[in-house]
Design an enzyme around this catalytic site. Structure first.
Site, PDB file in Angstrom:
ATOM      1  N   GLN A  98       0.817  -1.212   0.000  1.00 55.43           N
ATOM      2  CA  GLN A  98       0.000   0.000   0.000  1.00 55.43           C
ATOM      3  C   GLN A  98       0.848   1.258   0.000  1.00 55.43           C
ATOM      4  O   GLN A  98       0.357   2.345  -0.288  1.00 55.43           O
ATOM      5  CB  GLN A  98      -0.924   0.013   1.213  1.00 55.43           C
ATOM      6  CG  GLN A  98      -0.232   0.205   2.557  1.00 55.43           C
ATOM      7  CD  GLN A  98      -1.186   0.157   3.735  1.00 55.43           C
ATOM      8  OE1 GLN A  98      -1.525  -0.914   4.206  1.00 55.43           O
ATOM      9  NE2 GLN A  98      -1.609   1.336   4.201  1.00 55.43           N
TER      10      GLN A  98
ATOM     11  N   CYS B  12      -5.021   0.584   3.924  1.00 55.64           N
ATOM     12  CA  CYS B  12      -5.039  -0.815   4.368  1.00 55.64           C
ATOM     13  C   CYS B  12      -6.430  -1.418   4.272  1.00 55.64           C
ATOM     14  O   CYS B  12      -6.596  -2.598   3.950  1.00 55.64           O
ATOM     15  CB  CYS B  12      -4.523  -0.913   5.799  1.00 55.64           C
ATOM     16  SG  CYS B  12      -5.593  -0.103   7.030  1.00 55.64           S
TER      17      CYS B  12
ATOM     18  N   GLU C 112      -7.527  -2.409  -5.628  1.00 54.72           N
ATOM     19  CA  GLU C 112      -7.693  -1.575  -4.437  1.00 54.72           C
ATOM     20  C   GLU C 112      -7.928  -0.114  -4.827  1.00 54.72           C
ATOM     21  O   GLU C 112      -8.665   0.606  -4.144  1.00 54.72           O
ATOM     22  CB  GLU C 112      -6.441  -1.670  -3.551  1.00 54.72           C
ATOM     23  CG  GLU C 112      -6.203  -3.016  -2.923  1.00 54.72           C
ATOM     24  CD  GLU C 112      -5.505  -4.015  -3.847  1.00 54.72           C
ATOM     25  OE1 GLU C 112      -5.409  -5.199  -3.469  1.00 54.72           O
ATOM     26  OE2 GLU C 112      -5.058  -3.599  -4.945  1.00 54.72           O
TER      27      GLU C 112
ATOM     28  N   ASP D 169      -6.406  -0.459  14.337  1.00 55.91           N
ATOM     29  CA  ASP D 169      -6.031   0.629  13.431  1.00 55.91           C
ATOM     30  C   ASP D 169      -5.505   0.160  12.081  1.00 55.91           C
ATOM     31  O   ASP D 169      -5.058   0.966  11.266  1.00 55.91           O
ATOM     32  CB  ASP D 169      -4.976   1.527  14.091  1.00 55.91           C
ATOM     33  CG  ASP D 169      -3.682   0.795  14.433  1.00 55.91           C
ATOM     34  OD1 ASP D 169      -3.610  -0.435  14.212  1.00 55.91           O
ATOM     35  OD2 ASP D 169      -2.741   1.447  14.933  1.00 55.91           O
ATOM     36  N   HIS D 170      -5.570  -1.157  11.813  1.00 50.34           N
ATOM     37  CA  HIS D 170      -4.961  -1.659  10.578  1.00 50.34           C
ATOM     38  C   HIS D 170      -5.792  -2.803  10.006  1.00 50.34           C
ATOM     39  O   HIS D 170      -6.181  -3.725  10.733  1.00 50.34           O
ATOM     40  CB  HIS D 170      -3.538  -2.138  10.871  1.00 50.34           C
ATOM     41  CG  HIS D 170      -2.703  -2.431   9.663  1.00 50.34           C
ATOM     42  ND1 HIS D 170      -2.700  -1.635   8.535  1.00 50.34           N
ATOM     43  CD2 HIS D 170      -1.839  -3.454   9.394  1.00 50.34           C
ATOM     44  CE1 HIS D 170      -1.852  -2.134   7.640  1.00 50.34           C
ATOM     45  NE2 HIS D 170      -1.341  -3.246   8.135  1.00 50.34           N
TER      46      HIS D 170
ATOM     47  N   ASN E 273      -0.227  -9.174   5.245  1.00 49.99           N
ATOM     48  CA  ASN E 273      -0.177  -7.725   5.398  1.00 49.99           C
ATOM     49  C   ASN E 273      -0.063  -7.071   4.014  1.00 49.99           C
ATOM     50  O   ASN E 273       0.048  -7.748   2.995  1.00 49.99           O
ATOM     51  CB  ASN E 273       1.013  -7.342   6.279  1.00 49.99           C
ATOM     52  CG  ASN E 273       0.891  -5.955   6.870  1.00 49.99           C
ATOM     53  OD1 ASN E 273      -0.101  -5.251   6.659  1.00 49.99           O
ATOM     54  ND2 ASN E 273       1.898  -5.534   7.619  1.00 49.99           N
TER      55      ASN E 273
END
Length: 334
Positions: free
Chosen positions: A139, A145, A170, A280-281, A301
């Site tokens: 990203q 994310c 995305e 937060d992710h 990730n």
């Protein structure tokens, strides 16, 4: 000239005895100088004294060395984020869980059914072995994310429905789903994104929409070429067995996690920090298993293959580590 010398990490020598070797050496020399002056920049989080890049790197170096000498089941390393502060790392996350009433998908809860199905689950599972996971993506410095988490879930669901593994964009969610409460690089919520896809009727492929730019762009969705229509978006009940059952039966899950300060420096092993903060992710849950007696979740990730275990992390499956049970979603296709 006149700039103070800075300690920088060593780069291996470049062999110039091949076509293009001299040009490559010049590029490396430029990048080296750029990195040197990057280290000499000063940064400060709110209320904190100014720090040079060299000082931040040194703090993280000591953290890595101290942690890796201890008995923890996971290791840290100096990586591409070693010169960044915790505040700067927020730009590499971006999950903003929606608090709007009615914005969340329905939660399917049937404890008896979950426990019965859990009895027949395999001891370990990895959707990569079954062809439902695309390559690790990056990203970059953009709070997107949530888009990577949602798309990773949708790619898996598309594979389960069609038998074809297709990369989905995305960038499309970043450009087009603002009316669903998302904000591109400014952050968003994967459940909002998945519900937006449901309402629109699907997405196009990455090839059709265009590559990822790590910045907000103008929506150019061609609804004549939509694929991957979603029938339902479901939030998984908050239990380990419910998460496993949903994962094995519905494909990779879109999940939210908390990221403690040393998360950015993860190398390998089962990540089990002593404490963590708010979610937060956004990431993609693709499997589970056991390593050296420690149960773990296998998580993909969106920080590239150079982070963690070639882009993946093993998160402890003990309790609700990193809040992983709180915001997990799957989709069923039309």
């Amino acid at each position: 000239p006149g700039e103070p010398e800075a300690k920088v990490w060593n780069r291996p020598p470049i062999d110039c005895n091949f076509p293009g070797g001299v040009e490559l050496q010049e590029i490396v020399k430029y990048e080296f100088l750029e990195a040197k002056y990057l280290i000499l920049e000063t940064v400060a989080e709110e209320g904190a004294p100014l720090q040079t890049r060299e000082e931040i790197y040194e703090i993280n170096r000591k953290l890595v060395e101290s942690h890796n000498r201890g008995p923890s089941g996971y290791k840290l390393q100096l990586n591409q984020f070693a010169h960044l502060t915790a505040d700067e790392m927020k730009s590499f996350k971006g999950l903003r869980l929606s608090t709007v009433e009615g914005s969340k998908p329905h939660t399917h809860v049937d404890d008896d059914e979950v426990e019965e199905l859990a009895k027949h689950l395999p001891d370990s599972w990895d959707w990569r072995d079954h062809g439902a996971v695309t390559r690790v993506k990056n990203q970059r410095m953009c709070g997107s994310c949530w888009a990577f988490s949602a798309i990773g879930c949708l790619e898996g669901a598309h594979f389960l429905k069609t038998g074809e593994l297709v990369e989905l964009p995305e960038q499309l969610l970043m450009d087009c789903s603002w009316d669903a409460g998302n904000g591109g690089c400014l952050g968003g919520d994967m459940s909002n994104a998945l519900n937006w896809i449901k309402e629109v009727g699907g997405v196009t492929t990455s090839i059709q929409y265009g590559r990822y730019y790590a910045e907000n762009g103008r929506c150019h969705l061609d609804k004549k070429h939509l694929i991957s229509p979603i029938k339902n978006v479901t939030q998984v009940a908050r239990s380990v067995n419910a998460l496993k059952v949903a994962l094995v039966n519905h494909g990779p899950l879109s999940v939210g996690i908390a990221t403690p300060p040393d998360f950015q420096l993860y190398k390998n092993g089962v990540y089990k920090p002593s404490e963590w903060g708010e979610t937060d992710h956004g990431v993609v849950l693709v499997g589970y298993g056991v390593l050296n007696g420690e149960k773990y979740w296998l998580v993909k990730n969106s920080w590239g293959e150079n982070w963690g275990m070639e882009g993946y992390i093993l998160i402890s499956a003990e309790g609700d580590t990193l809040n992983i049970l709180d915001s997990a979603y799957y989709v069923t296709m039309q």
